[in-house]
Design a protein around this motif. Structure first.
Motif, PDB file in Angstrom:
ATOM      1  N   ILE A   4       0.851  -1.184   0.000  1.00 53.04           N
ATOM      2  CA  ILE A   4       0.000   0.000   0.000  1.00 53.04           C
ATOM      3  C   ILE A   4       0.892   1.241   0.000  1.00 53.04           C
ATOM      4  O   ILE A   4       1.585   1.514   0.964  1.00 53.04           O
ATOM      5  CB  ILE A   4      -0.902   0.003   1.243  1.00 53.04           C
ATOM      6  N   HIS A   5       0.899   1.987  -1.080  1.00 49.42           N
ATOM      7  CA  HIS A   5       1.835   3.086  -1.221  1.00 49.42           C
ATOM      8  C   HIS A   5       1.363   4.369  -0.532  1.00 49.42           C
ATOM      9  O   HIS A   5       2.177   5.264  -0.307  1.00 49.42           O
ATOM     10  CB  HIS A   5       2.110   3.360  -2.698  1.00 49.42           C
ATOM     11  N   ASN A   6       0.090   4.484  -0.213  1.00 49.02           N
ATOM     12  CA  ASN A   6      -0.383   5.724   0.381  1.00 49.02           C
ATOM     13  C   ASN A   6      -0.511   5.627   1.900  1.00 49.02           C
ATOM     14  O   ASN A   6      -1.111   6.482   2.530  1.00 49.02           O
ATOM     15  CB  ASN A   6      -1.735   6.137  -0.219  1.00 49.02           C
ATOM     16  N   SER A   7       0.044   4.581   2.487  1.00 45.77           N
ATOM     17  CA  SER A   7      -0.041   4.451   3.939  1.00 45.77           C
ATOM     18  C   SER A   7       0.894   5.452   4.603  1.00 45.77           C
ATOM     19  O   SER A   7       1.941   5.803   4.075  1.00 45.77           O
ATOM     20  CB  SER A   7       0.314   3.028   4.372  1.00 45.77           C
ATOM     21  N   ILE A   8       0.500   5.914   5.767  1.00 48.39           N
ATOM     22  CA  ILE A   8       1.286   6.892   6.510  1.00 48.39           C
ATOM     23  C   ILE A   8       2.226   6.203   7.498  1.00 48.39           C
ATOM     24  O   ILE A   8       3.373   6.567   7.638  1.00 48.39           O
ATOM     25  CB  ILE A   8       0.354   7.858   7.277  1.00 48.39           C
ATOM     26  N   LEU A   9       1.741   5.172   8.157  1.00 46.31           N
ATOM     27  CA  LEU A   9       2.504   4.506   9.204  1.00 46.31           C
ATOM     28  C   LEU A   9       2.728   3.036   8.854  1.00 46.31           C
ATOM     29  O   LEU A   9       1.773   2.286   8.658  1.00 46.31           O
ATOM     30  CB  LEU A   9       1.759   4.611  10.546  1.00 46.31           C
ATOM     31  N   SER A  10       3.993   2.635   8.791  1.00 43.86           N
ATOM     32  CA  SER A  10       4.348   1.233   8.557  1.00 43.86           C
ATOM     33  C   SER A  10       4.699   0.593   9.901  1.00 43.86           C
ATOM     34  O   SER A  10       5.546   1.118  10.636  1.00 43.86           O
ATOM     35  CB  SER A  10       5.541   1.125   7.610  1.00 43.86           C
ATOM     36  N   ILE A  11       4.056  -0.524  10.198  1.00 40.94           N
ATOM     37  CA  ILE A  11       4.258  -1.207  11.479  1.00 40.94           C
ATOM     38  C   ILE A  11       4.937  -2.543  11.214  1.00 40.94           C
ATOM     39  O   ILE A  11       4.364  -3.429  10.577  1.00 40.94           O
ATOM     40  CB  ILE A  11       2.912  -1.420  12.200  1.00 40.94           C
ATOM     41  N   VAL A  12       6.172  -2.678  11.654  1.00 44.53           N
ATOM     42  CA  VAL A  12       6.969  -3.876  11.403  1.00 44.53           C
ATOM     43  C   VAL A  12       6.882  -4.811  12.611  1.00 44.53           C
ATOM     44  O   VAL A  12       7.209  -4.417  13.735  1.00 44.53           O
ATOM     45  CB  VAL A  12       8.437  -3.509  11.117  1.00 44.53           C
ATOM     46  N   ILE A  13       6.430  -6.038  12.363  1.00 44.27           N
ATOM     47  CA  ILE A  13       6.280  -7.018  13.441  1.00 44.27           C
ATOM     48  C   ILE A  13       7.063  -8.286  13.095  1.00 44.27           C
ATOM     49  O   ILE A  13       6.654  -9.055  12.220  1.00 44.27           O
ATOM     50  CB  ILE A  13       4.804  -7.387  13.675  1.00 44.27           C
ATOM     51  N   PRO A  14       8.220  -8.522  13.727  1.00 41.78           N
ATOM     52  CA  PRO A  14       8.910  -9.798  13.535  1.00 41.78           C
ATOM     53  C   PRO A  14       8.146 -10.889  14.272  1.00 41.78           C
ATOM     54  O   PRO A  14       7.701 -10.687  15.411  1.00 41.78           O
ATOM     55  CB  PRO A  14      10.291  -9.555  14.161  1.00 41.78           C
TER      56      PRO A  14
END
Length: 327
Positions: A4-14
């Motif tokens: 999703i290119h228009n997302s504001i916040l990327s949440i990385v979960i290992p």
């Protein structure tokens, strides 16, 4: 896989063998009132149903991205998440923790209003059963910290106010453009990275709204069996933090003591090594400046009387004598 290119916040979960907790974690994020986000689930070679759960979420919600890889460690998984992230901001969440309702909405509003903030820290609450406790030294009022030296002081100083974990913070993604987490450590890998992150930031904001819920699980990586690898990583982390404190002249005595203790423990537990010998010799060079009446571990006292390296050999010998007597 759709990004999703228009997302504001990327949440990385290992994700690694977290099937018992993963749904609570992801649900706490998907139920946030702030919806312009993407969740990047990096399955780090899980042997339980974690990978299947990740895929199920990706099918149900197009904001969820799943990536599968062989087991390479939490920081390798985070680095993959950084590579995949497309938001203007990025944050890290562990698969067995949760985000309190409204957290991202309130804090993203702060970041939108003050777009010169490079890193935002929101409150960290430790949860152990029914007991909940705010991180011990967290400020009661929001505040701004500017400049590398001040950030290091706030992280490692005698009255530190910044929690040391990578989680609980929202970063401008550009901070991570040329920065990656070290992959040679799987334990104590968080706090040692923060001073490096600060070098890419100018303004750090401490927020008092929302919460990162750090869930205490007795079987988590931090609380499970203490292994030689963990012991060695603890020494690497303690020595690395000591070097930072020495560079910025922040709380040097405390972190010298911590590094000496951790390196001696690793030497006695893991055996002699070239890397630990280098650390112990470097710690010896600053021993004369570390005389203090502050109560310390007996091995640190021994290191002050002799040298850190000699104290390591003494403990190594004592451990083996005691072990042989028990056979």
């Amino acid at each position: 896989m759709t990004i999703i290119h228009n997302s504001i916040l990327s949440i990385v979960i290992p994700v690694y063998n977290a099937e018992r907790y993963l749904s609570n974690c992801v649900d706490s994020i998907l139920s946030q009132t702030y919806t312009r986000l993407e969740i990047i689930l990096v399955d780090d070679g899980s042997s339980d149903r974690s990978g299947d759960i990740c895929d199920e979420y990706a099918k149900r919600d197009n904001r969820v991205i799943t990536f599968h890889q062989p087991n390479k460690g939490v920081n390798y998984a985070r680095n993959v998440g950084i590579e995949l992230a497309r938001g203007e901001y990025i944050t890290f969440v562990d698969a067995d923790d949760e985000i309190a309702p409204g957290t991202f909405q309130m804090n993203m509003e702060i970041l939108t209003a003050q777009n010169d903030i490079d890193i935002l820290q929101y409150p960290e609450i430790g949860v152990h059963g029914v007991k909940e406790k705010l991180w011990h030294n967290y400020p009661s009022k929001s505040q701004t910290i500017e400049g590398l030296e001040n950030m290091v002081e706030a992280l490692l100083g005698e009255n530190a106010i910044i929690p040391g974990g990578l989680w609980g913070k929202i970063y401008k993604r550009e901070i991570w453009k040329n920065l990656r987490l070290r992959t040679d450590m799987r334990f104590c890998e968080d706090m040692i990275m923060m001073p490096q992150v600060f070098k890419h930031a100018n303004k750090f904001f401490i927020s008092v709204v929302g919460a990162y819920r750090y869930i205490w699980h007795d079987d988590s990586a931090c609380h499970s069996e203490y292994t030689p690898a963990k012991c060695f990583d603890a020494a690497r982390s303690a020595y690395g933090l000591y070097r930072v404190c020495l560079e910025y002249q922040v709380n040097v005595l405390r972190y010298w003591n911590n590094a000496v203790k951790a390196c001696i423990n690793a030497w006695s537990f893991c055996g002699p090594s070239k890397e630990l010998k280098t650390y112990l010799k470097e710690l010896q060079r600053n021993k004369e400046c570390m005389c203090s009446t502050v109560p310390v571990h007996r091995m640190v006292k021994l290191a002050r009387i002799f040298t850190p390296l000699r104290a390591a050999w003494i403990k190594w010998l004592l451990v083996r004598i005691l072990f042989l007597n028990k056979i």
